[in-house]
Design an enzyme around this catalytic site. Structure first.
Site, PDB file in Angstrom:
ATOM      1  N   HIS A 208      28.242 -30.183  22.634  1.00 18.86           N
ATOM      2  CA  HIS A 208      29.492 -29.173  22.263  1.00 18.86           C
ATOM      3  C   HIS A 208      29.517 -28.007  23.038  1.00 18.86           C
ATOM      4  O   HIS A 208      30.526 -27.813  23.985  1.00 18.86           O
ATOM      5  CB  HIS A 208      29.321 -28.413  20.762  1.00 18.86           C
TER       6      HIS A 208
ATOM      7  N   HIS B 134      26.678 -20.078  24.148  1.00 18.19           N
ATOM      8  CA  HIS B 134      27.593 -19.212  23.164  1.00 18.19           C
ATOM      9  C   HIS B 134      27.102 -19.068  21.771  1.00 18.19           C
ATOM     10  O   HIS B 134      27.241 -18.301  20.895  1.00 18.19           O
ATOM     11  CB  HIS B 134      28.932 -19.406  23.340  1.00 18.19           C
TER      12      HIS B 134
ATOM     13  N   GLU C  35      23.232 -17.031  17.783  1.00 16.42           N
ATOM     14  CA  GLU C  35      23.609 -17.019  16.345  1.00 16.42           C
ATOM     15  C   GLU C  35      22.852 -18.102  15.618  1.00 16.42           C
ATOM     16  O   GLU C  35      22.391 -18.094  14.376  1.00 16.42           O
ATOM     17  CB  GLU C  35      25.245 -17.303  16.043  1.00 16.42           C
ATOM     18  N   ASP C  36      22.557 -19.401  16.173  1.00 17.05           N
ATOM     19  CA  ASP C  36      22.024 -20.697  15.686  1.00 17.05           C
ATOM     20  C   ASP C  36      20.641 -20.850  16.091  1.00 17.05           C
ATOM     21  O   ASP C  36      20.158 -22.015  15.619  1.00 17.05           O
ATOM     22  CB  ASP C  36      22.964 -21.854  16.114  1.00 17.05           C
TER      23      ASP C  36
ATOM     24  N   ASP D 190      35.800 -22.921  22.806  1.00 17.62           N
ATOM     25  CA  ASP D 190      35.292 -23.302  21.700  1.00 17.62           C
ATOM     26  C   ASP D 190      35.928 -24.069  20.574  1.00 17.62           C
ATOM     27  O   ASP D 190      35.986 -24.978  20.205  1.00 17.62           O
ATOM     28  CB  ASP D 190      34.431 -22.180  21.119  1.00 17.62           C
TER      29      ASP D 190
ATOM     30  N   ASP E  81      66.826 -32.428  24.665  1.00 23.23           N
ATOM     31  CA  ASP E  81      65.834 -31.724  25.443  1.00 23.23           C
ATOM     32  C   ASP E  81      64.454 -31.923  25.230  1.00 23.23           C
ATOM     33  O   ASP E  81      63.476 -30.993  24.673  1.00 23.23           O
ATOM     34  CB  ASP E  81      66.071 -30.192  25.425  1.00 23.23           C
TER      35      ASP E  81
END
Length: 750
Positions: free
Chosen positions: A69, A94, A98-99, A160, A280
């Protein structure tokens, strides 16, 4: 974990990639070298290793290793947004802070302060959509504040979200709907504001494909069927133009790209036309290679209009007056010899880069490492202006106003000195005054537009020259709140209204205090609050405001309080009578609600794909029946409320409490009757009721539960509750009743 411990754990210098990882890294570096300048391959390699090592124990919903990812996000940042290698490194990392056990000190040590600041910003805004209204709005303000410091933060967040939407099929249906709804609601319009049109279009299509897959497949199939015809027409249309451009020795590229699927569907809905009548479906784009200039764009425009007839009202010059997000292009619509309308866009390569990649493209063209473009600076100033004086008690209003400004088209107006100002469409001279300066808006007395006096509430149009006439005192009018569209104007007027309400409420309290003192009555604030509730006020503040403004008589409050003091009880006879009357007026609806929204039998609905013993009931705002698209929400008590998918309350819950959504679908071959209701409006004639009941009972073999009829001035209105199998059955009933003589309208009763 300390920085030293992290360094010991992740030996970035000593770790050797296996063949698969090495191929992934090489592919990423090649993408970077193709699309961005000055690539630091060594730093990207180090970031790739940390990305893999810190996430190696984690997999995605698809079963793939998680590090895929961030690598894909980094590729999007490099190839589709084209920022810089610092952004690629931050994209790879990124999610680490956090993880994983990597912290900002580690990032700072390995990659420097700039990367750490960006990752910190991305980490802070990750939870923007995870909380409810006010908290969500406050988090959104923080997002924009961070974005104003370094725009790369939000650009990485776009990448992301784009990759998450590309892989959304691996999630459960309820999570898909939640993520697609928030993406459509905020990410897509914000990408549009940034000028990231390619990303905005793809996000909208992916959301549309997720929320309404049937309609998406229909439009996509129609586009595929028409592809050969479309390409043949484009070649025929451009043949003479190519010859003329060749004679002028212009270096150019021609694209005939179909419009994205969601925009075509939206046009079908808005114009109420089938696909075949939407002409269009694509736009022809002529891109002049650098170093061609805007003067060359006008030369191309002249050639186009020499060969084909232009439609003057469809001409747009975004080169002389660019959009606020930096977009530049000439737009014209012409008519071919066969009478077919064709949209043509003319721009230089630089303009096309900015049109496709928005403000991010300014990184490619800026002069010097620290100098951003004027357009980039203007956008950052706009963000800061939106955030000027944010009020803690109005966070939700902030998001509402901001989204309003995202969606609105723009107009361009001028000051008396000829300075150009960009405002949302439907802006008024009041908005213009606040755009100049807050004091100008507060003291605005009158306005001149194109030299003529006009009302301050009059809507402005493109090209207007506006002059504001001011006085010496504040002249704000609370009624202006409905006439302004910019956040700056709305914010100040709301503030003024609250100040005025507070002042009037203080005057109302003084009136009460004098009356109570005169009657020698003493009463606590808690007791006063009970009397406010008795008179249907939310608070004593509202009660005193109405007293201060003369809407509510202080003698009525005094009489009630005096009676309470003398008897020790509230005299509720009046409110009882009022309540009795209200019940009478609403008893039909109340009875219907209580009967229609009974608890489910456990056999009518699949919850998360299976029949369940979970207790569920039908929401009392939309009464879903089989055939309606439905969504389930887990209530505070643990049971599930079933809403129609397009119910306003359901849409609100999707945005504010989406974590409580569950996937719900109707079971097939139901053997259960549901209580539905219809409203019949028509002329009041003898025999009308008999005709309606005959159609229901005889022609349609439908059992009625009740019928309530009222008539006035020769017209009647009937509310009929009946037992139906589902939506198809209900629609057959409505169509049949419409054929009865004298019936004007038949509606589903909500």
């Amino acid at each position: 974990m300390s920085r030293v411990a992290s360094i010991d754990k992740y030996d970035l210098e000593g770790y050797t990639l296996d063949n698969v990882q090495a191929d992934d890294l090489q592919n990423l570096i090649e993408v970077c070298q193709e699309h961005i300048q000055d690539v630091d391959a060594e730093a990207i390699t180090k970031a790739f290793k940390l990305c893999y090592l810190s996430h190696k124990e984690t997999t995605r919903a698809s079963g793939e290793p998680y590090y895929y990812h961030p690598v894909e996000v980094a590729k999007i940042v490099a190839s589709e947004i084209n920022i810089d290698d610092v952004s690629v490194i931050a994209s790879l990392l990124h999610d680490t802070v956090e993880d994983t056990d990597v912290n900002l000190d580690d990032i700072r040590y390995w990659f420097g302060e700039e990367v750490a600041v960006i990752i910190d910003g991305v980490t802070k805004i990750t939870g923007v959509f995870k909380s409810r209204d006010s908290k969500q709005a406050e988090a959104f303000m923080k997002l924009l504040l961070t974005m104003a410091e370094d725009i790369r933060v939000v650009l990485i967040k776009f990448a992301d979200r784009l990759h998450n939407m590309r892989t959304i099929q691996h999630l459960k249906r309820d999570k898909q709907v939640k993520i697609a709804s928030e993406t459509m609601d905020l990410y897509a319009p914000l990408a549009h504001r940034f000028g990231l049109f390619r990303i905005k279009n793809e996000l909208e299509d992916l959301c549309f494909k997720t929320i309404d897959p049937t309609s998406y497949k229909f439009v996509a199939r129609k586009l595929r069927e028409k592809k050969e015809d479309r390409e043949e027409f484009i070649n025929e249309f451009m043949e003479p133009i190519k010859n003329e451009l060749g004679k002028m020795k212009l270096n150019f590229e021609i694209k005939g790209r179909p419009k994205h699927i969601f925009s075509i569907y939206r046009k079908m809905q808005r114009q109420q036309k089938p696909f075949e009548e939407i002409y269009d479906l694509f736009a022809i784009r002529i891109i002049l290679e650098d170093p061609h200039t805007k003067e060359d764009c006008w030369r191309v425009y002249s050639i186009i209009t020499d060969w084909y007839t232009p439609i003057p009202e469809r001409f747009r010059d975004f080169i002389s007056v660019p959009k606020a997000n930096g977009y530049q292009s000439l737009h014209t619509t012409v008519i071919t010899n066969r009478g077919r309308k064709v949209e043509v866009q003319i721009r230089t390569r630089r303009m096309d880069d900015i049109a496709e990649k928005g403000l991010a493209a300014h990184w490619k063209y800026k002069e010097g490492a620290q100098q951003g473009s004027d357009t980039l600076d203007k956008f950052v100033s706009w963000v800061r202006d939106v955030l000027d004086n944010p009020r803690p008690d109005a966070a939700t209003d902030f998001v509402k106003d901001f989204q309003l400004n995202l969606y609105k088209d723009e107009i361009y107006v001028f000051t008396p000195n000829g300075e150009l100002k960009t405002l949302p469409r439907n802006a008024t001279p009041i908005d213009f005054a606040f755009e100049i300066h807050s004091e100008i808006g507060e003291r605005a007395m009158a306005a001149k537009v194109n030299g003529k006096m006009v009302p301050l509430r009059q809507k402005l149009h493109n090209g207007d020259q506006v002059e504001i006439i001011t006085g010496n005192k504040i002249n704000l009018n609370p009624d202006w709140i409905d006439d302004v569209v910019t956040h700056k104007a709305k914010s100040r007027i709301r503030q003024f209204i609250k100040q005025k309400q507070r002042k009037v409420a203080e005057e109302g309290r003084e009136i009460w205090d004098k009356r109570a003192k005169k009657g020698s009555i003493e009463i606590s604030e808690q007791e006063l609050n009970k009397f406010a509730k008795r008179f249907n006020f939310e608070s004593t503040q509202e009660l005193f405001f109405d007293i201060g403004s003369g809407v509510f008589e202080v003698k009525d409050l005094y009489k009630a309080v005096k009676n309470y003091k003398s008897t020790g009880r509230h005299d509720d006879s009046e409110s009882d009578e009022s309540e009795s009357k209200q019940v009478t007026e609403e008893e039909i609806q109340d009875k219907y609600l209580s009967e229609a929204r009974s608890y489910g039998d456990g056999k009518s609905l699949y919850i998360n794909g299976e029949l369940s013993n979970i207790k569920y009931s039908y929401a009392n705002c939309c009464n879903p029946i089989p055939g309606d698209d439905v969504i389930g929400f887990i209530s505070r008590t643990g049971d599930i409320k079933i809403h129609r998918a397009m119910c306003n309350n359901a849409q609100h819950l999707l945005k504010t409490e989406a974590e409580r959504i569950v996937d719900v679908s109707w079971a097939k071959n139901l053997d259960t009757k549901f209580l539905g209701a219809i409203k019949v409006i028509g002329g009041d004639r003898v025999g009308m009721i008999n005709d309606i009941t005959d159609v229901l009972s005889k022609a349609l073999e439908t059992n009625m539960k009740s019928i309530n009829v009222s008539s006035d001035s020769g017209m009647f209105e009937g509310i009929i509750t009946l037992y139906v199998d589902g939506i198809d059955h209900l629609e057959r009933i409505m169509k049949r009743l419409e054929k009865i003589e004298g019936v004007k309208n038949v509606l589903r009763y909500e």
